[in-house]
Each structure stands twice: as C-alpha cells, then as structure tokens.
Design an enzyme around this catalytic site. Structure first.
Site, mmCIF file in Angstrom:
data_model
loop_
_atom_site.group_PDB
_atom_site.id
_atom_site.type_symbol
_atom_site.label_atom_id
_atom_site.label_comp_id
_atom_site.label_asym_id
_atom_site.label_seq_id
_atom_site.Cartn_x
_atom_site.Cartn_y
_atom_site.Cartn_z
ATOM 1 N NE ARG A 62 -12.529 -41.180 -29.489
ATOM 2 C CZ ARG A 62 -13.495 -40.846 -30.365
ATOM 3 N NH1 ARG A 62 -14.265 -39.802 -30.153
ATOM 4 N NH2 ARG A 62 -13.679 -41.561 -31.458
ATOM 5 C CE1 TYR A 115 1.630 -29.488 -11.591
ATOM 6 C CE2 TYR A 115 0.881 -29.389 -13.867
ATOM 7 C CZ TYR A 115 1.529 -30.049 -12.853
ATOM 8 O OH TYR A 115 2.085 -31.283 -13.091
ATOM 9 C CG ASP A 187 -5.710 -26.315 -10.459
ATOM 10 O OD1 ASP A 187 -6.054 -27.117 -9.564
ATOM 11 O OD2 ASP A 187 -4.754 -26.534 -11.234
ATOM 12 C CE LYS A 212 -0.337 -34.029 -9.254
ATOM 13 N NZ LYS A 212 -0.488 -32.659 -9.687
HETATM 14 C C1 LIG Z 1 -0.549 -32.019 -10.793
HETATM 15 C C2 LIG Z 1 -1.315 -30.770 -10.994
HETATM 16 C C3 LIG Z 1 -1.926 -30.500 -12.223
HETATM 17 C C4 LIG Z 1 -1.785 -31.425 -13.408
HETATM 18 O O1 LIG Z 1 -2.330 -32.688 -13.193
HETATM 19 P P1 LIG Z 1 -1.834 -34.030 -13.935
HETATM 20 O O2 LIG Z 1 -2.813 -35.045 -13.459
HETATM 21 O O3 LIG Z 1 -0.421 -34.276 -13.518
HETATM 22 O O4 LIG Z 1 -1.922 -33.772 -15.403
HETATM 23 C C5 LIG Z 1 -2.655 -29.330 -12.345
HETATM 24 N N1 LIG Z 1 -2.787 -28.455 -11.326
HETATM 25 C C6 LIG Z 1 -2.201 -28.675 -10.131
HETATM 26 C C7 LIG Z 1 -2.360 -27.664 -9.045
HETATM 27 C C8 LIG Z 1 -1.451 -29.835 -9.920
HETATM 28 O O5 LIG Z 1 -0.854 -30.037 -8.743
#
Ligand SMILES: *Cc1c(COP(=O)(O)O)cnc(C)c1O
Length: 396
Positions: A62, A115, A187, A212
C-alpha cells in the site's frame, strides 16, 4: 545500469529507459510484476532502517511496490519533476491532491470546465469540509485573476478542457497564483507530457489520469502526481493512509504503454489535426473545437505552451442530437464509449457520457452543444479514419 542524466535526452528515449536502471531478481531485463503484499526482512535492524526511510527497500505494497516505483520514476522524468507519487485512478490522484493541500477555512480557485469528477469534488465534497470553492468562467483570464486576488490557497487549472478544448494561459495564470502564495496544480491529462510540461511553466504540481494517454491501451487505470519533492511527500503520506494506491498489475500495463507514449501521441496529434481540418470543411458539421486550427480561439496560446495540439477534438453536427443518433452507429472503426486516450478512435457525446448528469441548460451554459461529439483520435491510418467518417456522414 547507473543513474542517468536526462538533461539532453529526448522524451522518446526517456519513455523507454527512465526507471529501468533498477536490477531485479535473476537480472530480468523487463520490469516484473511484483505481486507481493509485503517484503520480509530477516534482520530487524535493517527492517527498522527501511521502515524509517533510512535505507531503500519496501515494507508493504500500500506504501511502495517495486513495479509501481518504476512507473513513478518514468513519469517523474517525463514531466521533469523532482518527485512523483502514484494512485489507483486519476480521480484518486486529483482528490488526494486537493484534500492534502486544502484545509477548512482555505480557498481554492478553479474553472467551470474541469473534468466532471473534479467538478463534483469542488461542488459537493470540499464545501462539506469548510473549503471555499470559486469556479470561474474558463476562458476569462482576468476573472480568474480577480478571484485569486480575493484569496487563494490553491489554484487548480486544466488545459485543454473537456470536452470543448478551451485553452488556459498557463504561464500567466501560474505566475499570478504563485506571486500570491497559492499552490498551483495543473491537470495535464489531455495534453500528456509529450505536448505540454506545466512544471516547466512554473506549476508546483502536475496531475494525470494515467488511464488515458499514458497507458494508452484502455486496459488499466491509474493516476500520477508529479512536482516539488516536499509537496509530493505530503501527498504520498496522505495516500499511504487513505489507501488509494496503484496496484502492481496496473502499473505494469501502464509502464508497457508508456514506452510508446511519444510514438502514439505524435501520431494522434497529426491524425487529430488532419481530422479537424476535414471536419471543418464539411457541410454537415456545425463547429469544430480543436486548438490546432488557426481560427480556434485558443490557438495562439496553445502554440506558445504546447508542442502538439493533442489527439482530442470535438465537433457538433448540424441537426441537433438526432444527427448524433444517426452518425455514431454508422462509424465502423471507433468505440462509442466514455473514455479517451487509447490507440483506437473513441467517440462519446457529452450529452450521454461526460456531461450526462447536467441539464440541457447547464450544458448550454458550458458552451456544450447537444449535438457535440467528443473524439479521441486513435493511431489508425488517417485516410481510413477520414473515409470512415465520410461514409458515416452520408447517413445524415
Ligand atoms: C479521465 C480524466 C480524469 C479522471 O481519471 P480516472 O482515471 O478516470 O479516475 C481526470 N481528468 C481528466 C482530464 C480526465 O480525462
């Protein structure tokens, strides 16, 4: 292998080699998936030293895990960061960052277009803990600065935005936030480190959904936070306790994906630009949202802060949502799904996917047309993608 100096090394090389210098059991050349919950220490003095951070090693997965370590190191190098720590998902990384650095009575400034999950943290959860949240019109830099002036402990930025590809002026906003003492987080999921490095523009922390583009094969979830060492240590301490840790199996898939990050993203940048130009000239298309297009409102700023305009674009069709109903099933080579950043082309209308919980009026207020389709452009041959779209347009 010894520690490398990455100063004059291209990101394509970093993606393959960063973090790979560790030697594993039997000298295996590939990073193994270490599926061990704990690590045994026969010598109690050594155990004590590892547990108190005086000696390298692992105690419990963890906290840290050898496979996960390599993923963190690759991302640290790709973002040019002092340190990095990973999470089970992108949302885990984002909520950990927000809850690590915000306390009751403090104030966070961000924009309306973050997001979906991030917006929920801002609107529903942070206020429950007495954090004041101000979400500003995304493209109004003056308004964002005015909100920062009212008090700002944390400035949270995301660019390009989901799904309308709005672009924020990172250099300007980061400098403004920093001068007023805020921690600035960006982000960088849509851009990837290949196209944009917010830390080099002055940000304290950069966060990604590794689910992603980083993983890139739509088969593993993860998140990563990179930046200043003291801040990363705090975020790690909080994550270690709330338990949103990345699993070794996912870390392995993300690592495997990362090795081709630059190849994939370069191709996706090129494909998206070509597709955006095709769509822009199509009589069934109402509007294309892509900062790579010269007439896009974000083009000039994007050009200054990005090396490529990403594989993400969106477009609205003439004829409202009925056109989406006809167009989507007619496309042959695309998933119709809620995710993005994979090697395959992925189509998702915000009305049924990312922004399904909003009313039509709320979507309109965010500038999201009902007939908008978000497109994560894959690595397929661009002529095939365009031919496929062209035959699907004939269904309208
Ligand atoms: C998908 C996404 C997230 C969240 O990510 P997860 O892995 O689905 O929790 C955050 N910010 C952006 C811009 C995203 O496209």
């Amino acid at each position: 292998m010894t520690d490398k100096n990455w100063d004059n090394i291209d990101q394509a090389t970093m993606a393959v080699w960063a973090g790979e210098e560790k030697t594993f059991l039997e000298g295996c050349a590939q990073v193994p998936i270490v599926n061990s919950v704990s690590y045994s220490h026969d010598d109690v003095d050594e155990w004590f030293e590892v547990a108190t951070g005086k000696r390298e090693g692992h105690i419990y997965s963890r906290n840290t895990n050898p496979t996960v370590d390599v993923f963190e190191e690759k991302m640290r190098v790709l973002e040019g960061a002092e340190a990095a720590t990973s999470f089970s998902t992108g949302m885990a990384a984002i909520s950990n960052a927000l809850f690590t650095f915000l306390s009751p009575g403090q104030r966070v400034v961000s924009t309306k277009d973050t997001y979906g999950g991030t917006s929920v943290v801002f609107l529903e959860h942070l206020p429950r803990f007495g954090v004041d949240v101000s979400l500003v019109e995304t493209t109004d830099m003056d308004a964002i600065e005015a909100e920062v002036d009212k008090g700002c402990d944390l400035l949270y930025l995301e660019t390009p935005t989901n799904p309308t590809m709005k672009v924020l002026d990172l250099k300007r906003l980061i400098a403004y936030g920093k001068e007023r003492g805020a921690i600035v987080i960006v982000d960088n999921t849509f851009a990837t480190p290949i196209n944009q490095n917010p830390l080099a523009l002055g940000a304290d922390l950069v966060v990604h959904s590794a689910t992603k583009f980083l993983g890139g094969h739509s088969d593993a979830m993860g998140g990563i936070l990179c930046g200043k060492e003291d801040l990363i240590k705090k975020a790690y301490s909080f994550r270690e306790i709330n338990g949103a840790s990345l699993d070794a199996n996912s870390a392995y898939l993300l690592l495997r994906g990362l090795k081709t990050l630059k190849l994939r993203v370069k191709q996706q940048n090129e494909n998206a630009l070509a597709l955006a130009k095709y769509l822009e000239g199509h009589d069934k298309v109402e509007k294309v949202f892509y900062p790579g297009l010269e007439n896009d409102p974000g083009h000039e700023i994007a050009k200054g802060q990005m090396r490529g305009f990403t594989g993400m674009l969106s477009f609205s069709l003439k004829g409202g949502f009925d056109s989406v109903r006809k167009f989507l099933p007619s496309v042959k080579y695309a998933h119709r799904a809620a995710h993005l950043g994979g090697v395959e082309t992925i189509l998702g209308p915000p009305r049924t996917a990312s922004h399904v919980e909003l009313t039509e009026e709320q979507r309109a207020a965010l500038g999201i047309p009902e007939s908008l389709i978000r497109c994560s452009v894959g690595i397929e041959d661009i002529d095939d993608i365009i031919a496929d779209f062209e035959q699907a347009m004939k269904s309208l």
